[in-house]
Design an enzyme around this catalytic site. Structure first.
Site: not given
Ligand code: AMP
Ligand code: ZN
Length: 114
Positions: A30-31, A87, A96, A100, A102
């Protein structure tokens, strides 16, 4: 899906720190990590959320869990414990819209979650 961030990461069109990949699943750091270990496990197939799982996706959904467990083991947090979070939609905290999981570990997790 062309304008989906996680489809683009899976296709290597957007860079990420990949930790696992196979024909079905990609995992990357995760970024914005919320724990010492914070890995996202995603299907290559574009599924927006858990709400959109279709009959036939059961094996793929189960594989997200199995891959997460094997990464937890590889990162050394399997014994001490870790958390899997998916989520879903606005109140679930989804940002996103590509399914996915976590994988969070390396620190104590609390309950109830925020
Ligand atoms: P969610 O809130 O469950 O949709 O989680 C989306 C996750 O994607 C968050 O924890 C972000 O930090 C992560 N995220 C967003 N952009 C990127 C990226 N380019 N590379 C890796 N993780 C990302
Ligand atoms: Zn996608």
């Amino acid at each position: 899906m062309r304008d989906c961030l996680f489809c683009q990461i899976a296709a290597k069109a957007v860079p990420a720190t990949l930790v696992y990949e196979d024909a079905d699943v990609v995992a990357f750091d995760d970024i914005q990590p919320q724990a010492p270990v914070h890995v996202l496990v995603v299907p290559r197939k574009h599924i927006p959320s858990l709400n959109d799982l279709a009959p036939g996706d059961e094996a793929l959904a189960g594989k997200l869990l199995r891959v997460a467990a094997s990464i937890a083991r590889a990162r050394g947090v399997d014994e001490r414990g870790w958390r899997a979070v998916v989520n879903t939609n606005r109140e679930g905290g989804q940002i996103v819209f590509h399914l996915h999981l976590h994988l969070l570990g390396g620190r104590p997790m609390f309950w109830p979650p925020g």
